[in-house]
Design an enzyme around this catalytic site. Structure first.
Site, mmCIF file in Angstrom:
data_model
loop_
_atom_site.group_PDB
_atom_site.id
_atom_site.type_symbol
_atom_site.label_atom_id
_atom_site.label_comp_id
_atom_site.label_asym_id
_atom_site.label_seq_id
_atom_site.Cartn_x
_atom_site.Cartn_y
_atom_site.Cartn_z
ATOM 1 N N CYS A 117 0.822 -1.196 0.000
ATOM 2 C CA CYS A 117 0.000 0.000 0.000
ATOM 3 C C CYS A 117 0.856 1.245 0.000
ATOM 4 C CB CYS A 117 -1.041 -0.009 1.113
ATOM 5 S SG CYS A 117 -0.471 0.601 2.683
ATOM 6 N N CYS A 175 -2.977 4.712 7.637
ATOM 7 C CA CYS A 175 -1.785 5.531 7.873
ATOM 8 C C CYS A 175 -1.594 5.774 9.371
ATOM 9 C CB CYS A 175 -1.885 6.866 7.147
ATOM 10 S SG CYS A 175 -1.940 6.717 5.352
ATOM 11 N N ASP A 222 3.418 2.386 1.968
ATOM 12 C CA ASP A 222 3.809 3.118 3.154
ATOM 13 C C ASP A 222 4.914 2.385 3.887
ATOM 14 O OD1 ASP A 222 1.825 4.971 2.775
ATOM 15 O OD2 ASP A 222 0.387 3.916 4.044
#
Ligand SMILES: Cc1ncc(COP(=O)(O)O)c(C=O)c1O
Lengths: 402, 306
Positions: B35, B106, B37
């Site tokens: 994803c 996040c 990150d």
């Protein structure tokens, strides 16, 4: 609005000439083209003229081969579903892994209905394997659907040859030419292409208008049945103003084709050179020697695309990215993954797509801004230290991945 | 463009505490490369007081990943390790004035980096145990893995069941096709087929028609023990959402509970209760009506640790 718009593969600004021509069809000539009275009597003629303008840009043999739809997606769905209906014994489809969701998601859905879908793979530059394609062509295949140009990388595909091969095997051929129409010359009457999709908003016409080109004699089953509009091939009262707009846009595209191929391409090439010269650890994705004249897709390694776009946007520059985060999905672009681009680069891909409305001054401004944006984000990146990737970035930063 | 709050934008454009911490004695590296990150959090912890004297981050990720990292460092500086561990991903999101549902992961990453860094400081090994799937319900940020696991663990059969247990599908309802697909897949594993016309059990029945079971299968004490067990089992989930549930009383087939914290005011309180009710009915094999009440223990209440 101020700002530098380099996102023309997403959608384009409607040309003011197009808007001008459309306006009377909202106010004076608002009648239904099927009606007998004065409020609609010019509408029928205007639609006929637009049909000819589209025909001319596509190099179609007959104006009756042009069917107006509501968008590129509708054209794609109509083409593929029509072939399945018209050839009910054939249960296979050939397409590619890098199609737009308008084709891919439909095919994935058809898999659940027990159709077999063959997805042609691409190499690291996004090129297809023609031998694999040849082997898959058989009387079981209802339709081949391959895009003319890819929306993310701009890569062009040999659809003219592929249509010949399909025909030799007795298989229908459809191409999603949404990104190609207006940017590269097309002459359909000289090809074996049976069906082609285009979308108005990619060539300075409004959103919500599309075309399905249907070669005369191609067996066809409509998606929408109802009124007799479009000779019964697409029922529903015509979006007259948008059709008129698309006609004008096609005429303008033909007029500016040489400009697209020379000036727009030159600006794109300058942008590419400027960025590659100023920024380390970045590369052009796709097949740079065989792509649309307006598209540049660069992968900036070790940083993420949405963050790049947010910083560019702050400087008034609009582009787009193949990163997962911009779409809200968890995976980066399927096109980048299909070409085997590593995750740390795929997330940092940025697409700059130009149009005839851009200027060389704008391009210089972008070349000035991009290096600073990349440097700022690399300073934050755990994969980066000082002037290059962290030494042994694979081992020194190996986070616990979920 | 995402609808980011001004605070998210501020922390993205002007990140606080970016970069390495020179004299760091704790490092947490976490990420989810698919994803896009990855985050390195470094802390300088005072060995005497266990106070975090400095914190710094390096992030490979989108705008909200960078903003979440920046916010996290601001939130934990000056805290002791134990205080810092109380920071939840929801706290990070709140600090940022909210994150879009697609971006909640996040803030999860921020919290995980913190756990990893503290584990590193304490010489422990931290293992990431959370798996992330495709986001299905955007109203309540529920992903496919969560839905699948819940269906498997509870033998769910309908979209309504899934909504009761996970909240997924309880909002705008556009994800119901996606939920049905997951149901179809999981039921197929058990050799069953998904029936879109099956109704969630049970049909609402007027409570007075159900006699409160007395003698027979379970004694009153057994029943209350089972009810307590269900309550204890759901508490960690609610606590993760910064809520809690407390058993107040049992009268016949009515189970009175008190919802605490985030659950109480939440528009989804009804669904949470639906899930609890369902579990109690399964545990007791009888119809149970779970009733939310204010915390005012009735004279005959069975007191349970709050
Ligand atoms: C290659 C391609 N096909 C189809 C579409 C869909 O067109 P529309 O938005 O008109 O449905 C697009 C545009 O996003 C595209 O780039």
């Amino acid at each position: 609005m101020d700002g530098i718009y380099l996102d023309n593969n997403a959608t384009t600004q409607v040309d003011l000439e197009v808007v001008e021509e459309m306006l009377p069809f909202f106010t004076e000539q608002f009648g239904n083209p099927s009606s007998m009275h004065q409020f609609g009597n010019k509408v029928g003629f205007a639609i006929k003229k637009a049909r000819e303008q589209v025909q001319s840009l596509l190099g179609a043999a007959h104006d009756s081969e042009i069917v107006f739809t509501s968008c590129g997606t509708e054209s794609d769905s109509t083409a593929i579903l029509s072939a399945l209906k018209a050839y009910p014994k054939r249960k296979e489809i050939i397409t590619t892994v890098i199609e737009h969701p308008a084709v891919l998601e439909l095919c994935k859905h058809l898999e659940k209905e027990d159709y077999t879908i063959h997805y042609l793979k691409v190499d690291e530059k996004g090129r297809l394997d023609m031998e694999q394609y040849q082997k898959l062509l058989s009387p079981e295949v209802a339709i081949v659907s391959v895009m003319w140009a890819n929306n993310e990388t701009g890569s062009l595909f040999p659809v003219v040859e592929m249509a010949e091969m399909a025909h030799a095997a007795g298989v229908l051929f459809h191409t999603d030419a949404v990104q190609a129409v207006g940017k590269v010359p097309i002459d359909l009457k000289a090809t074996k292409i049976d069906m082609l999709s285009l979308s108005g908003h990619k060539l300075h016409a409004p959103k919500g208008i599309g075309v399905l080109y249907l070669k005369r004699g191609t067996r066809f089953r409509p998606l929408l049945r109802g009124g007799h509009q479009e000779r019964g091939r697409r029922a529903g009262t015509e979006n007259a103003a948008a059709i008129v707009g698309l006609g004008v846009a096609c005429e303008l595209a033909a007029k500016h084709m040489a400009f697209e191929q020379s000036e727009v391409k030159a600006m794109r090439d300058r942008l590419q050179q400027g960025i590659l010269d100023a920024v380390s650890h970045c590369f052009v994705t796709g097949d740079p020697s065989n792509r649309l004249p307006n598209t540049l897709n660069v992968a900036f390694e070790y940083i993420e695309g949405e963050a790049i776009l947010m910083l560019l946007n702050k400087d008034g520059i609009a582009a787009s990215s193949g990163s997962a985060c911009t779409s809200g999905s968890l995976e980066p672009s399927h096109v980048m993954r299909a070409m085997g681009i590593p995750f740390t680069a795929a997330h940092g891909t940025v697409r700059f797509s130009l149009s005839r409305f851009n200027t060389p001054e704008e391009i210089e401004k972008v070349i000035q801004v991009v290096p600073g944006v990349v440097a700022k984000l690399r300073k934050l990146s755990p994969y980066w230290s000082e002037n290059g990737p962290a030494v042994n970035c694979q081992t020194s930063f190996a986070p616990a991945y979920a | 463009m995402w609808d980011y709050s001004e605070t998210v934008k501020d922390h993205f454009f002007n990140p606080r505490n970016a970069g390495e911490v020179a004299s760091a004695n704790a490092t947490g590296d976490v990420g989810s490369i698919s994803c896009g990150d990855a985050l390195r959090l470094q802390l300088k912890v005072n060995p005497e007081t266990e106070i975090i004297e400095d914190a710094g981050f390096q992030t490979f990720g989108c705008g909200s990943a960078i903003a979440s990292s920046s916010a996290l460092t601001e939130m934990i500086k000056g805290k002791t390790l134990d205080e810092a561990l109380k920071v939840t991903n929801q706290d990070i999101a709140d600090y940022l004035q909210g994150l879009p549902p697609e971006k909640m992961h996040c803030s999860v990453m921020g919290r995980e980096a913190l756990q990893a860094a503290i584990a590193d400081y304490r010489g422990e090994v931290w293992k990431d145990d959370h798996e992330e799937g495709e986001l299905i319900c955007k109203c309540f940020a529920v992903d496919a893995v969560m839905i699948e696991d819940t269906i498997r663990a509870n033998g769910l059969k309908t979209v309504e069941d899934v909504t009761n247990y996970t909240k997924a599908g309880g909002g705008c309802s556009s994800c119901h096709e996606g939920i049905e697909e997951i149901l179809g897949k999981v039921l197929a594993e058990r050799g069953e087929t998904f029936d879109p016309e099956a109704r969630a059990w049970p049909e609402p029945i007027a409570s007075e028609t159900i006699p409160a079971p007395t003698a027979g299968k379970l004694t009153n004490l057994q029943r209350i023990k089972k009810i307590e067990a269900v309550i204890e089992a759901v508490r960690p989930t609610l606590q993760a959402d910064r809520g809690d549930i407390e058993l107040i009383d049992v009268q016949g087939n009515q189970v009175m509970v008190h919802l605490v914290g985030a659950c109480a005011g939440c528009q989804m309180a009804g669904l949470t209760l639906g899930g609890v009710q369902q579990q109690m009915m399964e545990a007791l094999g009888e119809f149970i009506h779970v009733v939310p009440v204010a915390k005012k223990p009735a004279p005959v209440s069975i007191s349970v640790r709050g």
